[in-house]
Design a protein around this motif. Structure first.
Motif, PDB file in Angstrom:
ATOM      1  N   SER A  53      77.965 -29.763  73.761  1.00  0.00           N
ATOM      2  CA  SER A  53      78.785 -30.850  73.207  1.00  0.00           C
ATOM      3  C   SER A  53      78.943 -31.985  74.208  1.00  0.00           C
ATOM      4  O   SER A  53      78.948 -33.166  73.831  1.00  0.00           O
ATOM      5  CB  SER A  53      80.169 -30.338  72.809  1.00  0.00           C
ATOM      6  OG  SER A  53      80.058 -29.448  71.735  1.00  0.00           O
ATOM      7  N   ASP A 172      76.508 -31.471  65.796  1.00  0.00           N
ATOM      8  CA  ASP A 172      77.014 -30.550  66.819  1.00  0.00           C
ATOM      9  C   ASP A 172      77.628 -29.311  66.167  1.00  0.00           C
ATOM     10  O   ASP A 172      78.754 -29.346  65.689  1.00  0.00           O
ATOM     11  CB  ASP A 172      78.058 -31.266  67.688  1.00  0.00           C
ATOM     12  CG  ASP A 172      78.450 -30.423  68.903  1.00  0.00           C
ATOM     13  OD1 ASP A 172      77.958 -29.280  69.024  1.00  0.00           O
ATOM     14  OD2 ASP A 172      79.248 -30.915  69.723  1.00  0.00           O
ATOM     15  N   GLU A 173      76.863 -28.255  66.127  1.00  0.00           N
ATOM     16  CA  GLU A 173      77.252 -26.988  65.494  1.00  0.00           C
ATOM     17  C   GLU A 173      77.826 -27.190  64.090  1.00  0.00           C
ATOM     18  O   GLU A 173      78.927 -26.734  63.781  1.00  0.00           O
ATOM     19  CB  GLU A 173      78.250 -26.224  66.389  1.00  0.00           C
ATOM     20  CG  GLU A 173      77.655 -25.967  67.772  1.00  0.00           C
ATOM     21  CD  GLU A 173      78.207 -24.703  68.413  1.00  0.00           C
ATOM     22  OE1 GLU A 173      78.467 -23.735  67.668  1.00  0.00           O
ATOM     23  OE2 GLU A 173      78.364 -24.699  69.638  1.00  0.00           O
TER      24      GLU A 173
HETATM   25 MG    MG Z   1      80.262 -27.421  71.644  1.00  0.00          MG
END
Ligand code: MG
Ligand code: ADP
Length: 287
Positions: A53, A172-173
């Motif tokens: 991240s 992001d995920e």
């Molecule tokens: Mg992350």
């Protein structure tokens, strides 16, 4: 010119006590090199805390490297004059769709981004329509986001980013909070953005089976890129991946176990079909 060029980037978080004295440093990004061509589908894998991240936040100038350089479509992210342009080039989709959806009606939510950019009303509706169609959510345009499943909500968030016409989307995920069905929907939508719309996609995940279609895979650990290559090259290194605490697809693990037991399978089996084909091949040659 690449869409993304990260050269030797370092990012450190400082921990401080009440007086502001530095008590510790976490090197969250540790001399990372990463290059993404226009139109590529890139995956970044890594266990929790590996720096994914933090790296992602460099791609639209939320964070800047303390060492090294990040270029987005040729723009150095530390160039303040380019900030708006950089943020319009890379759209970000985060883990929790509930934090990203604001309006009471799907189509209004998707229109929010372009409206903020000052896009004329007529064009906003065109963009909303095409974006919702691109993620397969057009028929839900009049619905309330609250009534959608997790996978559907996340696709609406993706449409919202898409409506701002980015060249590159960083996810992001995006599937971390979804059930297996929702995860598949979102990955399918991300692949379509890349295949059909030609948008550069950077998918961050810790689910290995989501990356088998990527052009290139980067595996991070402790802020460093530990492995890099095509999915097959990366998935061939089973022991290393387990050491990096990644959960491998069942079929890749099974193939690896069979290999260790002496079955002459090729490295880096990615799908059930590949395993079946490889085993059939072995059987045929034995006859
Ligand atoms: Mg992350
Ligand atoms: P990932 O996304 O792979 O889980 P992160 O980039 O969130 O990894 O975190 C990388 C490292 O940086 C971790 O050790 C994490 O604890 C630390 N970290 C992340 N955000 C902060 C922050 N805001 N302040 C201090 N440390 C942080």
């Amino acid at each position: 010119m690449n869409m993304i060029d990260i050269k030797n980037a370092v990012y450190e978080y400082f921990r401080r006590d009440e007086e502001g004295n530095v008590t510790g440093i976490t090197t969250a990004v540790d001399h990372v090199d990463l290059h993404v061509k226009q139109g590529d589908f890139i995956a970044i894998l890594g266990h929790n805390g590996s720096g994914k991240s933090t790296l992602a936040k460099h791609l639209n100038a939320i964070l800047y490297p303390s060492e090294g350089t990040v270029w987005v479509n040729g723009m150095d992210t530390t160039d303040d004059e380019k900030l708006m342009q950089i943020r319009q080039t890379t759209g970000m989709v985060f883990q929790n769709p509930d934090n990203q959806i604001i309006a009471q009606v799907v189509e209004e939510d998707v229109g929010f981004g372009p409206e903020n950019l000052g896009v004329p009303t007529e064009q906003i509706w065109e963009r909303v329509e095409e974006s919702l169609k691109a993620v397969g959510m057009y028929e839900y345009r009049k619905k309330s986001p609250n009534r959608l499943s997790g996978g559907q909500k996340q696709r609406v968030s993706i449409a919202g980013v898409l409506a701002m016409h980015p060249k590159c989307i960083v996810l992001d995920e995006p599937t971390a909070m979804l059930d297996p069905g929702g995860r598949k929907e979102v990955i399918r939508a991300a692949r379509a953005l890349n295949d059909v719309e030609g948008i550069t996609v950077i998918l961050i995940t810790h689910y290995m089976e989501e990356v088998i279609y990527a052009d290139r895979v980067y595996v991070m650990d402790h802020g460093k890129v530990e492995l890099e290559g095509t999915p097959r090259e990366v998935f061939s290194q089973v022991d290393k991946l387990l050491e990096l605490r990644l959960t491998l697809p069942q079929v890749t693990l099974l193939a690896h176990e069979l290999q260790k037991a002496g079955v002459p399978l090729p490295d880096g089996i990615l799908t059930r079909q590949e395993l079946v084909d490889a085993l059939e091949n072995i059987m045929r040659n034995k006859r």
